[in-house]
Design a protein around this motif. Structure first.
Motif, PDB file in Angstrom:
ATOM      1  N   LEU A   1       0.831  -1.208   0.000  1.00 29.56           N
ATOM      2  CA  LEU A   1       0.000   0.000   0.000  1.00 29.56           C
ATOM      3  C   LEU A   1       0.865   1.257   0.000  1.00 29.56           C
ATOM      4  O   LEU A   1       0.537   2.239  -0.674  1.00 29.56           O
ATOM      5  N   PHE A   2       2.003   1.221   0.724  1.00 23.55           N
ATOM      6  CA  PHE A   2       2.900   2.380   0.780  1.00 23.55           C
ATOM      7  C   PHE A   2       3.588   2.612  -0.571  1.00 23.55           C
ATOM      8  O   PHE A   2       3.920   3.745  -0.926  1.00 23.55           O
ATOM      9  N   LEU A   3       3.767   1.527  -1.348  1.00 26.18           N
ATOM     10  CA  LEU A   3       4.433   1.635  -2.657  1.00 26.18           C
ATOM     11  C   LEU A   3       3.486   2.112  -3.762  1.00 26.18           C
ATOM     12  O   LEU A   3       3.931   2.535  -4.825  1.00 26.18           O
TER      13      LEU A   3
ATOM     14  N   THR B   1       3.985   4.369  -7.533  1.00 26.89           N
ATOM     15  CA  THR B   1       3.629   3.648  -8.773  1.00 26.89           C
ATOM     16  C   THR B   1       2.579   4.428  -9.562  1.00 26.89           C
ATOM     17  O   THR B   1       2.698   4.622 -10.787  1.00 26.89           O
ATOM     18  N   ILE B   2       1.543   4.885  -8.872  1.00 30.26           N
ATOM     19  CA  ILE B   2       0.467   5.637  -9.537  1.00 30.26           C
ATOM     20  C   ILE B   2       0.993   6.957 -10.098  1.00 30.26           C
ATOM     21  O   ILE B   2       0.713   7.323 -11.249  1.00 30.26           O
ATOM     22  N   GLY B   3       1.784   7.678  -9.275  1.00 32.20           N
ATOM     23  CA  GLY B   3       2.315   8.971  -9.720  1.00 32.20           C
ATOM     24  C   GLY B   3       3.211   8.826 -10.937  1.00 32.20           C
ATOM     25  O   GLY B   3       3.116   9.604 -11.907  1.00 32.20           O
ATOM     26  N   THR B   4       4.108   7.825 -10.912  1.00 29.77           N
ATOM     27  CA  THR B   4       5.012   7.612 -12.052  1.00 29.77           C
ATOM     28  C   THR B   4       4.237   7.220 -13.302  1.00 29.77           C
ATOM     29  O   THR B   4       4.511   7.711 -14.407  1.00 29.77           O
ATOM     30  N   THR B   5       3.269   6.357 -13.132  1.00 32.61           N
ATOM     31  CA  THR B   5       2.474   5.880 -14.275  1.00 32.61           C
ATOM     32  C   THR B   5       1.723   7.019 -14.955  1.00 32.61           C
ATOM     33  O   THR B   5       1.792   7.188 -16.185  1.00 32.61           O
ATOM     34  N   TYR B   6       1.007   7.829 -14.171  1.00 31.44           N
ATOM     35  CA  TYR B   6       0.227   8.910 -14.776  1.00 31.44           C
ATOM     36  C   TYR B   6       1.126  10.020 -15.335  1.00 31.44           C
ATOM     37  O   TYR B   6       0.735  10.711 -16.288  1.00 31.44           O
TER      38      TYR B   6
ATOM     39  N   ILE C   1      12.413   8.886 -13.802  1.00 32.55           N
ATOM     40  CA  ILE C   1      13.027   7.688 -13.204  1.00 32.55           C
ATOM     41  C   ILE C   1      13.802   8.057 -11.939  1.00 32.55           C
ATOM     42  O   ILE C   1      13.719   7.366 -10.915  1.00 32.55           O
ATOM     43  N   ILE C   2      14.554   9.151 -12.018  1.00 30.14           N
ATOM     44  CA  ILE C   2      15.354   9.575 -10.852  1.00 30.14           C
ATOM     45  C   ILE C   2      14.461   9.901  -9.666  1.00 30.14           C
ATOM     46  O   ILE C   2      14.693   9.453  -8.530  1.00 30.14           O
ATOM     47  N   ILE C   3      13.409  10.693  -9.928  1.00 32.14           N
ATOM     48  CA  ILE C   3      12.503  11.093  -8.835  1.00 32.14           C
ATOM     49  C   ILE C   3      11.771   9.882  -8.275  1.00 32.14           C
ATOM     50  O   ILE C   3      11.658   9.699  -7.049  1.00 32.14           O
ATOM     51  N   SER C   4      11.256   9.019  -9.183  1.00 36.37           N
ATOM     52  CA  SER C   4      10.520   7.844  -8.709  1.00 36.37           C
ATOM     53  C   SER C   4      11.449   6.880  -7.982  1.00 36.37           C
ATOM     54  O   SER C   4      11.035   6.244  -6.990  1.00 36.37           O
ATOM     55  N   ALA C   5      12.709   6.773  -8.431  1.00 39.92           N
ATOM     56  CA  ALA C   5      13.667   5.896  -7.750  1.00 39.92           C
ATOM     57  C   ALA C   5      13.907   6.370  -6.319  1.00 39.92           C
ATOM     58  O   ALA C   5      14.038   5.557  -5.388  1.00 39.92           O
ATOM     59  N   PHE C   6      13.933   7.676  -6.127  1.00 43.85           N
ATOM     60  CA  PHE C   6      14.105   8.244  -4.783  1.00 43.85           C
ATOM     61  C   PHE C   6      12.977   7.798  -3.865  1.00 43.85           C
ATOM     62  O   PHE C   6      13.196   7.361  -2.731  1.00 43.85           O
ATOM     63  N   PHE C   7      11.732   7.859  -4.368  1.00 43.32           N
ATOM     64  CA  PHE C   7      10.588   7.468  -3.537  1.00 43.32           C
ATOM     65  C   PHE C   7      10.526   5.952  -3.349  1.00 43.32           C
ATOM     66  O   PHE C   7      10.030   5.465  -2.317  1.00 43.32           O
ATOM     67  N   ILE C   8      11.030   5.199  -4.328  1.00 41.52           N
ATOM     68  CA  ILE C   8      11.081   3.742  -4.149  1.00 41.52           C
ATOM     69  C   ILE C   8      12.053   3.378  -3.025  1.00 41.52           C
ATOM     70  O   ILE C   8      11.787   2.488  -2.196  1.00 41.52           O
ATOM     71  N   VAL C   9      13.193   4.076  -2.986  1.00 38.64           N
ATOM     72  CA  VAL C   9      14.161   3.855  -1.912  1.00 38.64           C
ATOM     73  C   VAL C   9      13.546   4.217  -0.562  1.00 38.64           C
ATOM     74  O   VAL C   9      13.760   3.534   0.451  1.00 38.64           O
TER      75      VAL C   9
ATOM     76  N   SER D   1      15.588  -6.157  -1.179  1.00 38.67           N
ATOM     77  CA  SER D   1      16.444  -5.544  -2.203  1.00 38.67           C
ATOM     78  C   SER D   1      15.650  -4.489  -2.981  1.00 38.67           C
ATOM     79  O   SER D   1      14.571  -4.792  -3.523  1.00 38.67           O
ATOM     80  N   PRO D   2      16.172  -3.247  -3.083  1.00 42.68           N
ATOM     81  CA  PRO D   2      15.489  -2.214  -3.881  1.00 42.68           C
ATOM     82  C   PRO D   2      15.328  -2.611  -5.343  1.00 42.68           C
ATOM     83  O   PRO D   2      14.430  -2.108  -6.030  1.00 42.68           O
ATOM     84  N   LEU D   3      16.175  -3.545  -5.826  1.00 38.57           N
ATOM     85  CA  LEU D   3      16.087  -3.975  -7.223  1.00 38.57           C
ATOM     86  C   LEU D   3      14.719  -4.562  -7.533  1.00 38.57           C
ATOM     87  O   LEU D   3      14.113  -4.271  -8.580  1.00 38.57           O
ATOM     88  N   PHE D   4      14.190  -5.403  -6.644  1.00 44.11           N
ATOM     89  CA  PHE D   4      12.868  -6.002  -6.867  1.00 44.11           C
ATOM     90  C   PHE D   4      11.769  -4.943  -6.838  1.00 44.11           C
ATOM     91  O   PHE D   4      10.757  -5.050  -7.538  1.00 44.11           O
ATOM     92  N   LEU D   5      11.993  -3.908  -6.033  1.00 42.67           N
ATOM     93  CA  LEU D   5      11.002  -2.812  -5.978  1.00 42.67           C
ATOM     94  C   LEU D   5      10.983  -2.045  -7.295  1.00 42.67           C
ATOM     95  O   LEU D   5       9.916  -1.698  -7.815  1.00 42.67           O
ATOM     96  N   PHE D   6      12.191  -1.783  -7.800  1.00 37.53           N
ATOM     97  CA  PHE D   6      12.279  -1.093  -9.103  1.00 37.53           C
ATOM     98  C   PHE D   6      11.588  -1.912 -10.203  1.00 37.53           C
ATOM     99  O   PHE D   6      10.842  -1.381 -11.029  1.00 37.53           O
ATOM    100  N   ILE D   7      11.864  -3.221 -10.202  1.00 33.40           N
ATOM    101  CA  ILE D   7      11.268  -4.097 -11.223  1.00 33.40           C
ATOM    102  C   ILE D   7       9.743  -4.070 -11.130  1.00 33.40           C
ATOM    103  O   ILE D   7       9.048  -3.945 -12.143  1.00 33.40           O
ATOM    104  N   ALA D   8       9.218  -4.153  -9.940  1.00 29.40           N
ATOM    105  CA  ALA D   8       7.755  -4.185  -9.743  1.00 29.40           C
ATOM    106  C   ALA D   8       7.114  -2.882 -10.217  1.00 29.40           C
ATOM    107  O   ALA D   8       6.124  -2.888 -10.962  1.00 29.40           O
TER     108      ALA D   8
END
Length: 356
Positions: free
Chosen positions: A47-49, A53-58, A85-93, A117-124
């Protein structure tokens, strides 16, 4: 005022998007819950992720794709994609640290295996963005095709209307000329109080019937067109009397052959209008033969080599325009003259006449 259809479309779109994100949330829960029994942890983390995801997608499908990619601003599209990608990667971390600090108490061993691992988060996250972007591109492509097809249909409809108007205009140019010639002939006979006047009126009646009730049809039989020519020639014979020397030869004609109405009569009119008497005779020869879906038509009339002849004028020009509109590249029209005669030759392919 907002229409009911507009409101229903918006509700349907909102519902569709809501269903999509609910499906994504459950997919996250299933993916991150691999080898983990802590459902509360997995659901809270998923739910926190969701916001990132929604912000990057739209951002991609509502801003970058329509504003830059579809407008072929590829460099700006790539640049802003990198920013996204940079901004969304920051929020994924940040999401990773949320799971580590708040959900597992800074005990990485307490975290679900797929969230360590943040890698799986990025992939998702970026997989969801990719899927949504692909659907968006398909939608834009379909919409573009639909709009182009509608535009093409409107252009074709406009061209058809223009063609119909042009044909109507060309017919209107032929009709007055024809009526003037026939009525002028009738007037001459009435002045002479000729006994042939009733027969002339009958011929004229036949011509007017053809003119009023047949000429607006897209097609008539070739036999009807030739009967029309015979009636016209019969009237002119009465007018010219012994000064007219005319021959007509029509071969291989049957009821299955169809042509545009009033297609051949203008050639005959021109011959009488511009033909000149030589040796006390106006000589006209009309020949038509039909072979293998091809009509071969030629007409000749006598002229003086010392006088100016205008048979290639407005009348023939109108005929060419009408032929071009109706038969396009399925006809050949040639005119020639020498010291004694003027000749027009028409070769017409009527194999596809039914599609006019």
């Amino acid at each position: 005022m907002i229409s009911k259809d507009f409101i229903l479309r918006k509700i349907a779109t909102l519902l569709l998007h809501t269903i999509f994100w609910v499906v994504v949330l459950f997919c996250y829960t299933y993916f991150f819950g691999y080898n983990s029994d802590n459902i509360n942890y997995i659901f809270s983390f998923s739910l926190f992720l969701m916001p990132v995801t929604i912000g990057t997608t739209y951002t991609v499908i509502d801003l970058l794709i329509p504003k830059y990619l579809l407008r072929e601003k590829y460099l700006l599209f790539i640049l802003y994609c990198l920013y996204t990608i940079i901004i969304s990667a920051f929020f994924i971390v940040i999401s990773f640290f949320y799971g580590l600090i708040f959900l597992s108490g800074i005990k990485i061993g307490e975290m679900a295996p797929m969230t360590r691992s943040p890698l799986f988060l990025f992939i998702a996250v970026y997989f969801v963005v990719f899927i949504a972007s692909a659907f968006s591109l398909v939608k834009h492509n379909y919409k573009s095709i639909t709009v182009n097809q509608e535009l093409k249909n409107k252009v074709l409809e406009a061209q058809l209307k223009l063609k119909e108007q042009e044909l109507h205009y060309l017919k209107m140019q032929i009709h007055p000329h024809f009526l003037f010639n026939t009525l002028n002939t009738m007037y001459g006979f009435a002045l002479k109080k000729s006994e042939e006047t009733p027969e002339m009126i009958l011929k004229l009646s036949n011509l007017l019937d053809y003119l009023l009730y047949q000429v607006d049809k897209p097609l008539v039989s070739l036999k009807e067109e030739l009967d029309h020519i015979r009636d016209y020639v019969a009237l002119e014979k009465m007018r010219f009397s012994d000064t007219l020397d005319i021959t007509m030869d029509f071969k291989n004609i049957d009821d299955t052959i169809q042509v545009a109405p009033m297609l051949l009569i203008p050639f005959v009119e021109n011959s009488f209008k511009h033909g000149q008497i030589r040796n006390k005779k106006l000589s006209i020869s009309i020949n038509l033969n039909y072979e293998n879906n091809i009509i071969y038509f030629n007409i000749k009339n006598s002229i003086h080599h010392t006088s100016k002849n205008d048979q290639d004028g407005i009348g023939l020009s109108n005929i060419k325009k009408r032929l071009s509109s109706l038969y396009k590249d399925r006809y050949e029209l040639k005119s020639s003259k020498n010291e004694n005669r003027y000749m027009v030759e028409l070769k017409l392919n009527v194999s596809k006449t039914q599609n006019l």
